[in-house]
Design an enzyme around this catalytic site. Structure first.
Site, PDB file in Angstrom:
ATOM      1  N   HIS A  95       0.845  -1.201   0.000  1.00 22.05           N
ATOM      2  CA  HIS A  95       0.000   0.000   0.000  1.00 22.05           C
ATOM      3  C   HIS A  95       0.878   1.247   0.000  1.00 22.05           C
ATOM      4  CE1 HIS A  95      -3.904   2.085   0.906  1.00 22.05           C
ATOM      5  NE2 HIS A  95      -3.038   3.041   1.194  1.00 22.05           N
TER       6      HIS A  95
ATOM      7  N   HIS B 210       1.478   5.368  -2.214  1.00 19.64           N
ATOM      8  CA  HIS B 210       0.977   6.396  -3.137  1.00 19.64           C
ATOM      9  C   HIS B 210       2.187   7.016  -3.848  1.00 19.64           C
ATOM     10  CE1 HIS B 210      -3.286   6.533  -1.812  1.00 19.64           C
ATOM     11  NE2 HIS B 210      -2.759   6.041  -0.696  1.00 19.64           N
TER      12      HIS B 210
ATOM     13  N   GLN C 114      -9.589   9.141  -5.730  1.00 22.43           N
ATOM     14  CA  GLN C 114      -9.295   9.827  -4.463  1.00 22.43           C
ATOM     15  C   GLN C 114     -10.442  10.715  -3.991  1.00 22.43           C
ATOM     16  OE1 GLN C 114      -5.898  10.548  -2.336  1.00 22.43           O
ATOM     17  NE2 GLN C 114      -7.838  10.664  -1.270  1.00 22.43           N
TER      18      GLN C 114
ATOM     19  N   HIS D  10      -9.506   1.649  -0.038  1.00 19.14           N
ATOM     20  CA  HIS D  10      -9.303   2.453   1.167  1.00 19.14           C
ATOM     21  C   HIS D  10     -10.618   2.378   1.940  1.00 19.14           C
ATOM     22  CE1 HIS D  10      -5.853   4.084  -0.921  1.00 19.14           C
ATOM     23  NE2 HIS D  10      -5.582   4.922   0.062  1.00 19.14           N
TER      24      HIS D  10
ATOM     25  N   GLU E 228     -11.195   4.586   6.713  1.00 15.30           N
ATOM     26  CA  GLU E 228     -10.038   5.305   7.255  1.00 15.30           C
ATOM     27  C   GLU E 228     -10.551   6.526   8.035  1.00 15.30           C
ATOM     28  OE1 GLU E 228      -5.749   7.225   5.831  1.00 15.30           O
ATOM     29  OE2 GLU E 228      -7.256   6.728   4.334  1.00 15.30           O
TER      30      GLU E 228
ATOM     31  N   ASP F   3       2.520   3.378   2.870  1.00 17.93           N
ATOM     32  CA  ASP F   3       1.491   4.361   2.513  1.00 17.93           C
ATOM     33  C   ASP F   3       2.077   5.627   1.900  1.00 17.93           C
ATOM     34  OD1 ASP F   3      -0.983   5.481   2.151  1.00 17.93           O
ATOM     35  OD2 ASP F   3      -1.491   5.667   4.246  1.00 17.93           O
TER      36      ASP F   3
ATOM     37  N   TRP G  19       0.395  14.118   3.099  1.00 18.96           N
ATOM     38  CA  TRP G  19      -0.186  13.468   4.277  1.00 18.96           C
ATOM     39  C   TRP G  19       0.851  13.150   5.351  1.00 18.96           C
ATOM     40  CZ3 TRP G  19      -1.436  12.291  -0.771  1.00 18.96           C
ATOM     41  CH2 TRP G  19      -2.750  12.578  -1.150  1.00 18.96           C
TER      42      TRP G  19
END
Length: 429
Positions: free
Chosen positions: A57, A59, A152, A210, A213, A309, A315
Protein backbone atom coordinates in the site's frame (compact mmCIF):
# COMPACT_ATOMS: atom_id res chain seq x y z
CA UNK A 1 28.76 -24.37 -11.33
CA UNK A 2 26.28 -21.90 -9.84
CA UNK A 3 26.00 -18.25 -10.84
CA UNK A 4 26.01 -17.20 -7.18
CA UNK A 5 26.19 -18.86 -3.77
CA UNK A 6 25.27 -17.01 -0.58
CA UNK A 7 26.99 -18.91 2.23
CA UNK A 8 26.50 -19.08 5.99
CA UNK A 9 23.08 -17.41 6.02
CA UNK A 10 20.54 -17.29 8.82
CA UNK A 11 17.01 -17.67 7.47
CA UNK A 12 13.76 -16.18 8.81
CA UNK A 13 12.49 -19.65 9.78
CA UNK A 14 15.37 -20.04 12.26
CA UNK A 15 17.73 -22.20 10.20
CA UNK A 16 21.37 -21.14 10.54
CA UNK A 17 24.52 -21.74 8.52
CA UNK A 18 22.57 -22.25 5.31
CA UNK A 19 24.00 -21.90 1.79
CA UNK A 20 21.78 -20.67 -1.03
CA UNK A 21 22.73 -21.70 -4.56
CA UNK A 22 21.46 -19.59 -7.45
CA UNK A 23 21.41 -20.39 -11.16
CA UNK A 24 19.56 -18.68 -14.00
CA UNK A 25 17.80 -16.26 -11.68
CA UNK A 26 16.30 -19.06 -9.56
CA UNK A 27 17.14 -20.58 -6.19
CA UNK A 28 18.40 -24.09 -6.95
CA UNK A 29 19.71 -25.22 -3.56
CA UNK A 30 19.06 -24.29 0.08
CA UNK A 31 21.16 -26.43 2.40
CA UNK A 32 24.08 -26.37 4.84
CA UNK A 33 27.60 -26.85 3.44
CA UNK A 34 26.61 -26.77 -0.22
CA UNK A 35 29.34 -28.68 -2.07
CA UNK A 36 29.54 -26.61 -5.22
CA UNK A 37 31.35 -23.72 -6.81
CA UNK A 38 30.00 -20.48 -8.24
CA UNK A 39 31.11 -17.62 -10.40
CA UNK A 40 30.56 -15.42 -7.35
CA UNK A 41 30.17 -16.12 -3.65
CA UNK A 42 28.96 -13.96 -0.77
CA UNK A 43 29.71 -14.89 2.82
CA UNK A 44 26.71 -13.76 4.85
CA UNK A 45 28.74 -14.37 8.05
CA UNK A 46 25.75 -15.46 10.10
CA UNK A 47 23.53 -12.58 9.04
CA UNK A 48 19.84 -12.73 8.23
CA UNK A 49 19.00 -13.44 4.61
CA UNK A 50 15.37 -12.62 3.87
CA UNK A 51 13.17 -12.49 0.82
CA UNK A 52 12.77 -8.85 -0.27
CA UNK A 53 10.44 -6.50 1.54
CA UNK A 54 7.01 -5.93 0.03
CA UNK A 55 4.91 -2.76 0.32
CA UNK A 56 1.28 -3.56 -0.54
CA UNK A 57 0.00 0.00 0.00
CA UNK A 58 1.71 3.14 -1.29
CA UNK A 59 0.98 6.40 -3.14
CA UNK A 60 3.80 6.79 -5.62
CA UNK A 61 2.13 9.58 -7.60
CA UNK A 62 2.33 11.83 -4.53
CA UNK A 63 5.65 10.72 -3.05
CA UNK A 64 8.41 13.32 -2.46
CA UNK A 65 5.96 16.18 -3.11
CA UNK A 66 6.15 17.50 0.44
CA UNK A 67 5.61 21.28 0.55
CA UNK A 68 3.89 21.49 -2.83
CA UNK A 69 2.00 23.74 -3.14
CA UNK A 70 2.33 24.32 0.63
CA UNK A 71 2.71 22.40 3.87
CA UNK A 72 -0.08 20.55 5.64
CA UNK A 73 -0.37 22.85 8.66
CA UNK A 74 -3.03 20.90 10.52
CA UNK A 75 -1.42 17.55 9.78
CA UNK A 76 -4.82 16.03 9.07
CA UNK A 77 -6.01 13.59 6.43
CA UNK A 78 -8.55 16.05 5.05
CA UNK A 79 -6.05 18.88 4.63
CA UNK A 80 -3.72 16.43 2.92
CA UNK A 81 -6.46 15.50 0.46
CA UNK A 82 -7.18 19.20 -0.14
CA UNK A 83 -3.49 19.92 -0.74
CA UNK A 84 -3.18 17.08 -3.22
CA UNK A 85 -6.31 18.43 -4.92
CA UNK A 86 -4.49 21.75 -5.41
CA UNK A 87 -1.33 20.13 -6.76
CA UNK A 88 -2.93 17.51 -9.01
CA UNK A 89 -4.26 19.86 -11.74
CA UNK A 90 -0.88 21.55 -12.27
CA UNK A 91 1.51 18.63 -11.91
CA UNK A 92 3.26 17.39 -15.05
CA UNK A 93 3.95 13.86 -16.19
CA UNK A 94 7.71 14.47 -16.11
CA UNK A 95 7.56 15.63 -12.49
CA UNK A 96 5.56 12.58 -11.47
CA UNK A 97 7.93 10.20 -13.25
CA UNK A 98 11.03 11.85 -11.81
CA UNK A 99 9.79 11.73 -8.22
CA UNK A 100 8.61 8.14 -8.53
CA UNK A 101 11.90 6.95 -10.03
CA UNK A 102 13.86 8.67 -7.27
CA UNK A 103 11.71 6.94 -4.68
CA UNK A 104 12.28 3.60 -6.41
CA UNK A 105 16.05 4.19 -6.18
CA UNK A 106 15.63 4.60 -2.43
CA UNK A 107 13.38 1.54 -2.21
CA UNK A 108 15.95 -0.70 -3.87
CA UNK A 109 18.65 0.28 -1.36
CA UNK A 110 16.19 -0.69 1.39
CA UNK A 111 15.58 -4.12 -0.10
CA UNK A 112 12.04 -3.15 -1.13
CA UNK A 113 11.44 -4.78 -4.52
CA UNK A 114 7.63 -5.15 -4.66
CA UNK A 115 5.23 -2.22 -4.37
CA UNK A 116 1.50 -1.75 -4.87
CA UNK A 117 0.74 1.91 -5.55
CA UNK A 118 -2.65 3.61 -5.61
CA UNK A 119 -2.89 6.04 -8.53
CA UNK A 120 -5.33 8.94 -8.28
CA UNK A 121 -7.81 8.88 -11.16
CA UNK A 122 -9.76 11.99 -10.09
CA UNK A 123 -8.15 14.30 -12.65
CA UNK A 124 -9.78 13.55 -16.03
CA UNK A 125 -6.41 14.16 -17.74
CA UNK A 126 -5.20 10.93 -16.09
CA UNK A 127 -1.65 12.28 -16.23
CA UNK A 128 -0.99 10.41 -12.99
CA UNK A 129 -1.98 7.14 -14.65
CA UNK A 130 0.17 7.82 -17.73
CA UNK A 131 3.14 8.65 -15.50
CA UNK A 132 2.84 5.62 -13.23
CA UNK A 133 2.41 3.23 -16.17
CA UNK A 134 5.65 4.64 -17.59
CA UNK A 135 7.34 4.18 -14.21
CA UNK A 136 6.05 0.60 -13.99
CA UNK A 137 7.73 -0.15 -17.31
CA UNK A 138 10.99 1.60 -16.40
CA UNK A 139 11.44 -0.13 -13.05
CA UNK A 140 10.31 -3.59 -14.19
CA UNK A 141 13.87 -4.98 -14.26
CA UNK A 142 14.26 -4.35 -10.53
CA UNK A 143 10.85 -3.60 -8.93
CA UNK A 144 7.49 -5.26 -9.48
CA UNK A 145 5.03 -2.34 -9.39
CA UNK A 146 1.29 -2.94 -9.23
CA UNK A 147 -1.09 -0.03 -9.85
CA UNK A 148 -4.51 0.57 -8.30
CA UNK A 149 -7.08 2.83 -9.98
CA UNK A 150 -7.95 5.05 -7.02
CA UNK A 151 -10.77 7.65 -7.23
CA UNK A 152 -9.30 9.83 -4.46
CA UNK A 153 -12.18 12.34 -4.54
CA UNK A 154 -14.85 9.63 -4.48
CA UNK A 155 -16.36 7.31 -7.07
CA UNK A 156 -19.77 9.04 -6.93
CA UNK A 157 -18.78 12.29 -5.24
CA UNK A 158 -16.41 13.49 -7.95
CA UNK A 159 -17.86 14.40 -11.38
CA UNK A 160 -16.42 12.20 -14.11
CA UNK A 161 -14.84 9.75 -11.65
CA UNK A 162 -16.69 6.71 -12.99
CA UNK A 163 -15.54 7.28 -16.55
CA UNK A 164 -11.99 8.13 -15.45
CA UNK A 165 -11.64 4.94 -13.41
CA UNK A 166 -12.82 2.82 -16.32
CA UNK A 167 -10.43 4.59 -18.70
CA UNK A 168 -7.56 3.99 -16.26
CA UNK A 169 -8.34 0.29 -16.20
CA UNK A 170 -8.53 0.27 -20.00
CA UNK A 171 -5.03 1.84 -20.06
CA UNK A 172 -3.65 -1.12 -18.14
CA UNK A 173 -3.99 -0.33 -14.43
CA UNK A 174 -3.99 -3.62 -12.54
CA UNK A 175 -6.45 -3.28 -9.65
CA UNK A 176 -9.78 -1.64 -8.81
CA UNK A 177 -9.67 0.83 -5.91
CA UNK A 178 -12.12 3.02 -4.01
CA UNK A 179 -12.73 5.19 -0.95
CA UNK A 180 -16.31 4.65 0.26
CA UNK A 181 -15.99 6.60 3.52
CA UNK A 182 -15.20 9.75 1.48
CA UNK A 183 -18.47 9.61 -0.46
CA UNK A 184 -21.16 12.16 0.50
CA UNK A 185 -23.34 9.68 2.36
CA UNK A 186 -23.06 6.23 3.90
CA UNK A 187 -25.49 5.02 1.24
CA UNK A 188 -23.33 6.25 -1.63
CA UNK A 189 -20.30 4.69 0.02
CA UNK A 190 -22.10 1.36 0.19
CA UNK A 191 -23.19 1.68 -3.43
CA UNK A 192 -19.63 2.46 -4.51
CA UNK A 193 -18.33 -0.75 -2.94
CA UNK A 194 -20.94 -2.80 -4.81
CA UNK A 195 -20.18 -1.04 -8.11
CA UNK A 196 -16.41 -1.42 -7.77
CA UNK A 197 -16.60 -5.10 -6.88
CA UNK A 198 -18.88 -5.64 -9.88
CA UNK A 199 -16.31 -3.96 -12.16
CA UNK A 200 -13.55 -6.17 -10.74
CA UNK A 201 -15.61 -9.31 -11.23
CA UNK A 202 -16.50 -8.38 -14.80
CA UNK A 203 -12.88 -7.56 -15.68
CA UNK A 204 -11.28 -10.38 -13.68
CA UNK A 205 -9.27 -7.97 -11.54
CA UNK A 206 -8.37 -7.74 -7.84
CA UNK A 207 -9.85 -5.10 -5.53
CA UNK A 208 -8.06 -2.87 -3.02
CA UNK A 209 -10.28 -0.38 -1.17
CA UNK A 210 -9.30 2.45 1.17
CA UNK A 211 -11.88 1.36 3.70
CA UNK A 212 -13.11 3.10 6.86
CA UNK A 213 -10.04 5.31 7.26
CA UNK A 214 -11.78 7.25 9.97
CA UNK A 215 -12.33 7.40 13.73
CA UNK A 216 -16.08 6.97 13.22
CA UNK A 217 -17.16 3.63 14.76
CA UNK A 218 -20.24 3.66 12.49
CA UNK A 219 -18.16 3.69 9.31
CA UNK A 220 -18.66 0.06 8.44
CA UNK A 221 -17.90 -0.30 4.77
CA UNK A 222 -15.65 -3.26 5.49
CA UNK A 223 -18.81 -5.23 6.26
CA UNK A 224 -20.16 -4.34 2.81
CA UNK A 225 -16.80 -5.11 1.19
CA UNK A 226 -16.72 -8.57 2.75
CA UNK A 227 -20.31 -9.30 1.74
CA UNK A 228 -19.80 -8.12 -1.85
CA UNK A 229 -16.57 -10.13 -2.05
CA UNK A 230 -18.54 -13.28 -1.28
CA UNK A 231 -21.40 -12.27 -3.57
CA UNK A 232 -19.11 -11.79 -6.58
CA UNK A 233 -16.84 -14.76 -5.82
CA UNK A 234 -13.78 -12.58 -5.24
CA UNK A 235 -12.48 -14.41 -2.16
CA UNK A 236 -8.74 -13.94 -1.70
CA UNK A 237 -8.57 -11.20 -4.36
CA UNK A 238 -9.82 -8.31 -2.20
CA UNK A 239 -7.90 -6.08 0.20
CA UNK A 240 -9.30 -3.70 2.78
CA UNK A 241 -6.71 -1.01 3.45
CA UNK A 242 -6.50 1.01 6.68
CA UNK A 243 -9.71 -0.17 8.47
CA UNK A 244 -8.98 2.33 11.23
CA UNK A 245 -12.62 2.62 12.31
CA UNK A 246 -12.26 -0.87 13.80
CA UNK A 247 -10.23 0.60 16.67
CA UNK A 248 -13.39 2.48 17.74
CA UNK A 249 -16.07 -0.11 17.00
CA UNK A 250 -18.13 -1.89 19.63
CA UNK A 251 -16.56 -5.21 20.58
CA UNK A 252 -19.77 -7.15 20.05
CA UNK A 253 -20.09 -5.85 16.49
CA UNK A 254 -16.45 -6.71 15.79
CA UNK A 255 -17.05 -10.25 17.06
CA UNK A 256 -19.48 -10.62 14.16
CA UNK A 257 -17.45 -8.64 11.63
CA UNK A 258 -14.14 -10.49 11.85
CA UNK A 259 -15.66 -13.94 11.04
CA UNK A 260 -17.39 -12.37 8.03
CA UNK A 261 -14.06 -10.96 6.86
CA UNK A 262 -12.43 -14.36 7.35
CA UNK A 263 -15.18 -16.03 5.31
CA UNK A 264 -14.50 -13.55 2.51
CA UNK A 265 -10.72 -14.13 2.81
CA UNK A 266 -10.14 -10.39 2.96
CA UNK A 267 -6.51 -9.25 2.88
CA UNK A 268 -6.03 -6.59 5.56
CA UNK A 269 -3.53 -3.77 5.07
CA UNK A 270 -2.95 -1.48 8.04
CA UNK A 271 -0.48 1.38 7.58
CA UNK A 272 1.01 1.91 11.05
CA UNK A 273 3.02 5.06 10.42
CA UNK A 274 0.24 6.98 8.73
CA UNK A 275 -2.66 5.60 10.73
CA UNK A 276 -1.30 6.71 14.08
CA UNK A 277 -0.22 10.07 12.65
CA UNK A 278 -3.56 11.02 11.09
CA UNK A 279 -6.18 9.37 13.28
CA UNK A 280 -7.53 10.64 16.60
CA UNK A 281 -7.07 14.26 15.56
CA UNK A 282 -10.38 15.30 17.10
CA UNK A 283 -9.62 13.62 20.42
CA UNK A 284 -8.25 15.33 23.50
CA UNK A 285 -7.47 12.64 26.08
CA UNK A 286 -7.67 9.71 26.19
CA UNK A 287 -6.47 9.92 22.59
CA UNK A 288 -7.05 7.12 20.08
CA UNK A 289 -4.10 6.16 17.91
CA UNK A 290 -6.01 4.73 15.00
CA UNK A 291 -4.52 1.40 13.99
CA UNK A 292 -6.91 -1.46 13.34
CA UNK A 293 -7.13 -4.61 15.48
CA UNK A 294 -4.01 -6.32 14.16
CA UNK A 295 -3.65 -9.06 16.75
CA UNK A 296 -7.31 -10.06 16.64
CA UNK A 297 -7.35 -10.16 12.84
CA UNK A 298 -4.20 -12.29 12.75
CA UNK A 299 -5.59 -14.61 15.41
CA UNK A 300 -8.71 -15.10 13.26
CA UNK A 301 -6.54 -16.32 10.40
CA UNK A 302 -6.82 -13.25 8.17
CA UNK A 303 -3.84 -12.34 6.02
CA UNK A 304 -2.50 -9.10 7.52
CA UNK A 305 0.22 -7.14 5.72
CA UNK A 306 1.62 -3.69 6.44
CA UNK A 307 1.99 -0.76 4.04
CA UNK A 308 4.25 2.27 4.17
CA UNK A 309 1.49 4.36 2.51
CA UNK A 310 3.32 7.70 2.21
CA UNK A 311 6.82 9.15 2.13
CA UNK A 312 7.26 12.92 2.29
CA UNK A 313 3.96 13.94 0.70
CA UNK A 314 0.92 16.06 1.70
CA UNK A 315 -0.19 13.47 4.28
CA UNK A 316 3.11 12.47 5.88
CA UNK A 317 6.27 14.54 6.21
CA UNK A 318 8.36 11.58 7.38
CA UNK A 319 9.28 8.24 5.84
CA UNK A 320 12.35 6.45 4.52
CA UNK A 321 11.13 3.65 2.27
CA UNK A 322 12.21 1.22 5.00
CA UNK A 323 9.57 -1.42 5.70
CA UNK A 324 11.37 -2.32 8.92
CA UNK A 325 10.51 1.16 10.15
CA UNK A 326 6.87 0.28 9.46
CA UNK A 327 7.20 -3.00 11.36
CA UNK A 328 9.05 -1.31 14.22
CA UNK A 329 6.15 1.09 14.69
CA UNK A 330 3.60 -1.73 14.40
CA UNK A 331 5.22 -3.56 17.30
CA UNK A 332 4.74 -0.52 19.50
CA UNK A 333 1.26 0.59 18.54
CA UNK A 334 -0.17 -2.95 18.34
CA UNK A 335 1.63 -3.83 21.58
CA UNK A 336 3.02 -6.99 19.97
CA UNK A 337 6.38 -7.25 21.70
CA UNK A 338 6.57 -11.01 22.29
CA UNK A 339 8.91 -13.22 20.29
CA UNK A 340 6.13 -14.89 18.29
CA UNK A 341 4.41 -11.51 17.88
CA UNK A 342 7.53 -10.04 16.28
CA UNK A 343 7.83 -12.98 13.92
CA UNK A 344 4.27 -12.33 12.79
CA UNK A 345 5.10 -8.64 12.31
CA UNK A 346 8.10 -9.56 10.12
CA UNK A 347 5.90 -11.89 8.07
CA UNK A 348 3.50 -8.95 7.56
CA UNK A 349 6.36 -7.13 5.79
CA UNK A 350 7.34 -10.07 3.60
CA UNK A 351 5.38 -13.28 3.00
CA UNK A 352 1.96 -11.92 4.01
CA UNK A 353 2.39 -8.90 1.77
CA UNK A 354 3.55 -11.15 -1.06
CA UNK A 355 0.29 -13.11 -0.65
CA UNK A 356 -1.72 -9.87 -0.71
CA UNK A 357 -0.04 -8.90 -3.99
CA UNK A 358 -0.39 -12.40 -5.43
CA UNK A 359 3.35 -12.70 -6.10
CA UNK A 360 4.49 -15.86 -7.84
CA UNK A 361 7.92 -17.34 -7.10
CA UNK A 362 8.39 -15.35 -3.90
CA UNK A 363 10.39 -16.87 -1.04
CA UNK A 364 13.62 -18.65 -0.17
CA UNK A 365 12.72 -22.20 -1.14
CA UNK A 366 14.11 -24.16 -4.08
CA UNK A 367 12.46 -23.03 -7.30
CA UNK A 368 11.70 -19.52 -6.07
CA UNK A 369 13.01 -16.45 -7.83
CA UNK A 370 16.49 -15.52 -6.61
CA UNK A 371 15.36 -12.29 -4.96
CA UNK A 372 16.81 -11.77 -1.49
CA UNK A 373 18.27 -9.31 0.97
CA UNK A 374 21.22 -9.71 3.34
CA UNK A 375 20.75 -7.63 6.49
CA UNK A 376 23.22 -6.55 9.15
CA UNK A 377 21.33 -8.52 11.78
CA UNK A 378 21.30 -12.13 12.88
CA UNK A 379 17.54 -12.72 12.93
CA UNK A 380 14.08 -11.19 12.41
CA UNK A 381 13.80 -9.87 15.96
CA UNK A 382 17.09 -8.03 15.69
CA UNK A 383 16.18 -6.68 12.27
CA UNK A 384 12.95 -5.18 13.61
CA UNK A 385 14.74 -3.65 16.59
CA UNK A 386 17.75 -2.19 14.80
CA UNK A 387 16.41 -1.47 11.28
CA UNK A 388 19.90 -2.46 10.06
CA UNK A 389 21.73 -1.75 6.84
CA UNK A 390 21.00 -3.91 3.81
CA UNK A 391 24.43 -5.33 3.03
CA UNK A 392 23.31 -6.69 -0.33
CA UNK A 393 20.10 -6.64 -2.36
CA UNK A 394 19.82 -9.36 -4.98
CA UNK A 395 17.31 -9.45 -7.84
CA UNK A 396 17.05 -12.59 -9.98
CA UNK A 397 20.51 -13.62 -8.81
CA UNK A 398 22.26 -10.32 -9.51
CA UNK A 399 23.43 -7.84 -6.89
CA UNK A 400 21.64 -4.56 -7.56
CA UNK A 401 22.48 -2.64 -4.36
CA UNK A 402 25.00 -2.74 -1.52
CA UNK A 403 25.46 -0.88 1.74
CA UNK A 404 28.50 -0.90 3.97
CA UNK A 405 27.94 -2.36 7.45
CA UNK A 406 27.30 0.12 10.21
CA UNK A 407 30.39 -0.06 12.40
CA UNK A 408 31.03 2.12 15.42
CA UNK A 409 34.62 2.92 16.44
CA UNK A 410 35.51 3.34 20.10
CA UNK A 411 38.55 5.05 21.55
CA UNK A 412 38.21 3.96 25.17
CA UNK A 413 40.86 2.21 27.26
CA UNK A 414 39.98 -1.38 27.95
CA UNK A 415 36.92 -1.42 25.70
CA UNK A 416 36.43 -2.90 22.19
CA UNK A 417 37.73 -0.86 19.29
CA UNK A 418 34.74 -1.65 17.07
CA UNK A 419 31.03 -2.22 17.60
CA UNK A 420 29.15 -4.12 14.89
CA UNK A 421 25.67 -2.66 15.21
CA UNK A 422 24.09 -5.84 13.90
CA UNK A 423 25.84 -8.58 15.86
CA UNK A 424 27.75 -7.22 18.86
CA UNK A 425 25.11 -5.01 20.41
CA UNK A 426 22.79 -7.74 21.67
CA UNK A 427 21.96 -9.19 25.07
CA UNK A 428 24.26 -11.95 26.36
CA UNK A 429 22.86 -14.75 28.47
Amino acid sequence: MFDLIVRNANLPDGRKGIDIGIQGGKIIAVEPNLQAQAQEEIDATGRLVSPPFVDPHFHMDATLSLGLPRMNVSGTLLEGIALWGELRPIVTKDELVDRALRYCDLAVTQGLLFIRSHVDTSDPRLVTVEAMIEVREKVAPYIDLQLVAFPQDGYYRSPGAIDALNRALDMGVDIVGGIPHFERTMGEGTASVEALCRIAADRGLPVDIHCDETDDPLSRHIETLAAETIRFGLQGRVAGSHLTSMHSMDNYYVSKLIPLMAEAEINVIPNPLINIMLQGRHDTYPKRRGMTRVRELMDAGLNVSFGHDCVMDPWYSMGSGDMLEVGHMAIHVAQMAGIEDKKRIFDALTVNSAKTMGLAGYGLEKGCNADLVILQASDMLEALRLKPNRLAVIRRGKIIARSAPRIGELFLDGRPARIDGGLDYVPRY
